[in-house]
Design an enzyme around this catalytic site. Structure first.
Site: not given
Ligand SMILES: NC(=O)CC[C@H](N)C(=O)O
Length: 519
Positions: A345, A458
């Site tokens: 991310c 994630h």
């Protein structure tokens, strides 16, 4: 309701444990924390964002995560401002004063969420935040005593004896509470105790005498629980530079030279570092943290984690010497065919050419990235929040395997302009979602194995088969024998937590407080 005499007194895990114990008795039970301040969040099946601790507590109850369990989530982007998430959706970035003005609305939403959620439940287990005796915050409280009053909850006050000053904290907290709030406190829990409990008796008796409240439990320091952490406080204590993770399954028994050396780059605004939890259950993994360039060394895997302020953290990488060290590491990995740099991310965004924040969602402005991947990122007003499953292509772990996880980001990343023009050094999608859309990109070395890659996913290490294949590929490169690998799941750890807390907490007294007829 568990309230603490300080932050990080262990309320979240006690709440999870009591949720588990009640659920094991066949009761319908749900957790609730009105407001969380944390950068470790999670996305529900509905694509809504909430604090990680209530997700763990929901799992302890056998329930899917529900944003009503944590209606307000504050994600700090700086010392004075946070992104405010209400019932799973961002409503804006606010400075402290703005949030205080917004509080009346937040409190309305909190009450509604609690009232709806508690309907039909046998028991609600609530968690406060910080300390109810922060009298500077009392007028604006929506998470401690005000919530206890609304719920009609008994309060157990938790003190952290490992931190020191626990007895003074209990007596001091009681004396700062108003009479009605004090009356809600049914007893104390001394948490994180190490040593011989019998030596505590005179102190417990003295505090009980002075405040007329019993101790309902002394709970030992629970080492090596493999459960996700809510905030960065204990994470930063737990893994310090040069030390292995206390959670590694074979811990100190494994010789360092038989273990993979995995480095997590710590960032000032690190977020979702629960991405590493699955690695921490594995034997043969030594996890350490690097905060400066000279701490990087020559690990087998470097993880550049998520960030709530990618631009500020990119500047930190430069100032700390990490930017140069990471670039050198990645170039060596590509040339020599050993080692991997993986960004998740915010970490993916930093691997690229540049990051722009034209709407001032985090830091504002723009900043060059590490320039390792030919992609650019722009933060846009729509926040991508979704649970995602997809495939990791063979370049990552040697074979194509399923991955699962979730996405939480404003950033949109794609090939940089130069990349589109020249079509050189193809930015290969290495992870795709279930529709085939790219979720991650990377560069492979001469052997075809990805050496620098990043993804928006994630939890990318959570899927057992993918994690084992990746770690074993790295082990083979180091000349180490492959390992069978551990299963990553929360159920057994939650039971271990519940058993440990049950041994230290007077659950008969807790059941009595809850009006339950259980022995
Ligand atoms: N979770 C993250 O790392 C988010 C990255 C970045 N702050 C974004 O919102 O795009």
């Amino acid at each position: 309701m568990f309230q603490g005499t300080c932050s990080n007194a262990g309320k979240s895990l006690l709440t999870a444990a009591v949720c588990r114990l009640l659920a094991r008795r066949g009761l319908s039970v749900a957790p609730f924390k009105a407001q969380n301040m944390a950068l470790n969040s999670f996305v529900t099946e509905q694509g809504e964002e909430m604090g990680r601790a209530q997700v763990l507590q929901a799992a302890a109850c056998g329930l899917p995560a529900d944003v009503r369990m944590n209606p307000v989530l504050l994600k700090p982007t700086s010392h004075t401002g946070s992104q405010v998430i209400m019932l799973g959706r961002p409503v804006g970035r606010m400075r402290v004063g703005e949030y205080l003005r917004y509080k009346a609305e937040a409190w309305k939403a909190v009450r509604r969420a609690y009232d709806e959620l508690s309907t039909g439940m046998d028991v609600m287990v609530l968690e406060g935040a910080g300390s109810p005796a922060e009298i500077n915050l009392r007028a604006h409280d929506i998470v401690n005593m005000r919530m206890a009053r609304h719920a009609g909850a008994h309060v157990l006050l938790v003190a952290d004896i490992d931190r020191g000053g626990a007895f003074a904290a209990l007596v001091g907290t009681m004396s700062l509470l108003g009479r009605a709030d004090r009356a809600r406190v049914a007893g104390y829990v001394l948490n994180k105790f190490r040593g011989d409990a019998s030596l505590l008796d005179p102190a417990l008796a003295a505090v009980s005498r002075r405040t007329r409240r019993p101790f309902l439990g002394v709970v030992p320091m629970l080492e090596d629980l493999r459960l996700p952490e809510e905030d960065s406080v204990s994470f930063k204590l737990g893994i310090t530079p040069g030390l292995s993770a206390p959670h590694a399954a074979d811990g100190d028994a494994a010789r360092a030279e038989d273990c993979l050396d995995i480095v997590l780059v710590d960032l000032p605004h690190i977020s979702n570092f629960t991405d590493l939890d699955a690695l921490r259950v594995e034997a043969g993994v030594r996890l350490r943290v690097a905060r400066r360039g000279d701490e990087l060394g020559a690990p087998d895997l470097v993880i550049l984690p998520g960030s709530k302020n990618s631009i500020a953290d990119m500047r930190f990488l430069r100032q700390s010497g990490l930017a140069g060290a990471l670039r050198g590491y990645a170039q060596r990995a590509l040339k020599e065919g050993r080692g991997v740099l993986a960004g998740i991310c915010g970490g993916l965004q930093m691997l690229g050419q540049d990051i722009a924040d034209p709407l001032n969602l985090e830091e504002g402005g723009s900043e060059p990235g590490l320039g390792l991947l030919p992609l650019t990122t722009e933060l846009g007003c729509v926040k991508c929040l979704r649970r995602t499953s997809g495939r990791a292509l063979a370049a990552l772990a040697g074979e194509e395997l399923a991955v699962t996880g979730y996405e939480i980001h404003h950033g949109r990343s794609g090939p940089s302009a130069a990349e589109v023009e020249t079509k050189a050094a193809a930015l290969t999608p290495l992870l795709t979602d279930h529709t085939g859309q790219a979720l991650g990109w990377g560069l492979a070395g001469a052997d075809g194995a990805a050496r620098v890659w990043g993804t928006y996913l994630h939890g990318v290490f959570d899927a057992d088969a993918f994690r084992h294949a990746l770690l074993n590929r790295l082990r083979r490169e180091r000349g180490l024998a492959p390992l069978a690998g551990a299963a990553y799941g929360l159920g057994p750890e939650l039971d271990r937590l519940a058993d440990a807390v049950e041994a230290g907490l007077d659950m008969t007294a807790v059941y009595r407080l809850l009006g339950l007829n259980i022995q």
